[in-house]
Design an enzyme around this catalytic site. Sequence first.
Site, PDB file in Angstrom:
ATOM      1  N   ILE A 146      10.058  27.130 -13.392  1.00  0.00           N
ATOM      2  CA  ILE A 146       8.607  27.330 -13.498  1.00  0.00           C
ATOM      3  C   ILE A 146       7.911  25.979 -13.639  1.00  0.00           C
ATOM      4  CG2 ILE A 146       8.692  29.665 -14.483  1.00  0.00           C
ATOM      5  CD1 ILE A 146       8.030  28.358 -17.241  1.00  0.00           C
ATOM      6  N   ASP A 147       8.633  24.961 -14.103  1.00  0.00           N
ATOM      7  CA  ASP A 147       8.005  23.659 -14.356  1.00  0.00           C
ATOM      8  C   ASP A 147       7.572  22.957 -13.069  1.00  0.00           C
ATOM      9  OD1 ASP A 147       8.767  24.293 -16.883  1.00  0.00           O
ATOM     10  OD2 ASP A 147      10.202  22.672 -17.133  1.00  0.00           O
ATOM     11  N   LEU A 305       6.268  34.700 -22.029  1.00  0.00           N
ATOM     12  CA  LEU A 305       5.517  35.609 -21.144  1.00  0.00           C
ATOM     13  C   LEU A 305       5.294  34.996 -19.766  1.00  0.00           C
ATOM     14  CD1 LEU A 305       2.826  36.797 -23.709  1.00  0.00           C
ATOM     15  CD2 LEU A 305       4.900  37.999 -22.994  1.00  0.00           C
ATOM     16  N   GLN A 306       5.020  33.684 -19.710  1.00  0.00           N
ATOM     17  CA  GLN A 306       4.650  33.062 -18.426  1.00  0.00           C
ATOM     18  C   GLN A 306       5.823  32.999 -17.442  1.00  0.00           C
ATOM     19  OE1 GLN A 306       3.645  28.763 -19.426  1.00  0.00           O
ATOM     20  NE2 GLN A 306       4.536  29.521 -21.313  1.00  0.00           N
TER      21      GLN A 306
HETATM   22  O1  F6P Z   1      12.848  24.470 -18.241  1.00  0.00           O
HETATM   23  C1  F6P Z   1      11.858  25.404 -18.155  1.00  0.00           C
HETATM   24  C2  F6P Z   1      11.177  25.658 -19.456  1.00  0.00           C
HETATM   25  O2  F6P Z   1      10.507  26.839 -19.256  1.00  0.00           O
HETATM   26  C3  F6P Z   1      10.252  24.528 -19.949  1.00  0.00           C
HETATM   27  O3  F6P Z   1       8.967  24.602 -19.414  1.00  0.00           O
HETATM   28  C4  F6P Z   1      10.216  24.760 -21.420  1.00  0.00           C
HETATM   29  O4  F6P Z   1       9.956  23.580 -22.139  1.00  0.00           O
HETATM   30  C5  F6P Z   1      11.584  25.242 -21.687  1.00  0.00           C
HETATM   31  O5  F6P Z   1      12.052  25.869 -20.519  1.00  0.00           O
HETATM   32  C6  F6P Z   1      11.677  26.198 -22.839  1.00  0.00           C
HETATM   33  O6  F6P Z   1      12.965  26.614 -22.952  1.00  0.00           O
HETATM   34  P1  F6P Z   1      13.488  27.564 -24.091  1.00  0.00           P
HETATM   35  O7  F6P Z   1      12.927  28.928 -23.828  1.00  0.00           O
HETATM   36  O8  F6P Z   1      14.969  27.504 -23.963  1.00  0.00           O
HETATM   37  O9  F6P Z   1      12.970  27.022 -25.380  1.00  0.00           O
END
Ligand code: F6P
Length: 419
Positions: A146-147, A305-306
Amino acid sequence: MKDTKKRNVIVGQSGGPTAAINSSLAGVFRTAIDRGYKKVYGMLHGIQGLVDNRYVDLSEHIQTGLDAELLKRTPSAYLGSCRFKLPDIHEDQALYDKIFKKLDELEIDVFIYIGGNDSMDTIKKLSDYALFSGSQIRFVGCPKTIDNDLALTDHTPGYGSAAKYIGTSVKEIIRDGFSLETEKGQVIIIEIMGRDAGWLTGAAALAKSEDCDGPDAIYLPEVDFDMAAFLKKCKDLLKKKASVVIAVSEGIHTADGKYVTEADGGVEYVDAFGHKQLTGTASYLCNVVAREIGCKTRAIEFSTLQRAASHCASRVDILEAFEVGGAALKAADEGDSGKMVVITRLSDDPYQAGTEVKDVHKIANDVRLVPRNWITKDGTYVTSEFITYVRPLIQGDVAPIMVDGIPRHLWVPGFQDLL
Ligand code: F6P
């Protein structure tokens, strides 16, 4: 007729899930079957699961066309995911020998890994080891995050759906903000994922349309965050309107490189790739605004959610994710290894894109940021170039298959217990 020389395929999912990652899984599976492979194995929790001998035969899960359609509409990583950093080959060659022994036992010809920049590190190292050890197994990466921060690709599957959810939800929040009047006005701060890249946060600007002014400011991690300027902006906006909506990236940081969320202590958790868990930026900023300005505030963290909002998935994204999965399999089938599939955009309007493969060594562990000239000079919004870029990626819908009023996901009895 099946090509009897072709043996088996193994596929894994890695990193943060998305609403489209399972569509890529469906694409890998479909193309592997179409191209005559005998079995398609799925690693449970990616490479970590494979090391622990955990995998399934995917044909027991995708038996019918309806199963494949449900899989495309199922959020999260169906096979389970991991954030597992393979050591360098010279640090633990025994581990590589163990993995390759397992792959040989399973008669694997093709290894596909669906993941982001950290996951491509796995493809890089395994393909290097194959060269070093003379293994014929082909290793190809299928992009996902998603990033949207993978190098060399126009965008990544998963981004379009998350961007669509963000644009939609920001618009709904702005509308909600109009409803109640408060004495000193209110500031709503929405925290959006993306770690060090602002692609997702910038998508908040998609809320801006004929019937909506869009968020009042957008703060991306590409620009150093200045608390004094931020508070002045909030004060100025509150003079003009009763409800101010601001989107911030979870990864915004001050000029010294410190994440804003760390000012509040932050969360101690760090993953295998050394990434700190970023959370709490919106709530920290709301506390500062409430203290300094004295107005009502509300912090909204889109959080999981996103990336899990399959009900709001982009059709373009889900279809591309499927195609990219197929393209990864095709590339490996035709002899590529140490590569990742990239999406190449041919035109914005009408939107046209195709796939090709690029060297994974130029992609793994790299981060592609939003170009500075796609962010306004004062650093508090994205430009029209950004919108032109993202708009085609959120087009169309994928209707959930509803059962009893709730979207149905692919579910095989007993499978969840294996995860
Ligand atoms: O790598 C994708 C991502 O959705 C980042 O945007 C976010 O910082 C991270 O994963 C969050 O990961 P987790 O749900 O493991 O904390």
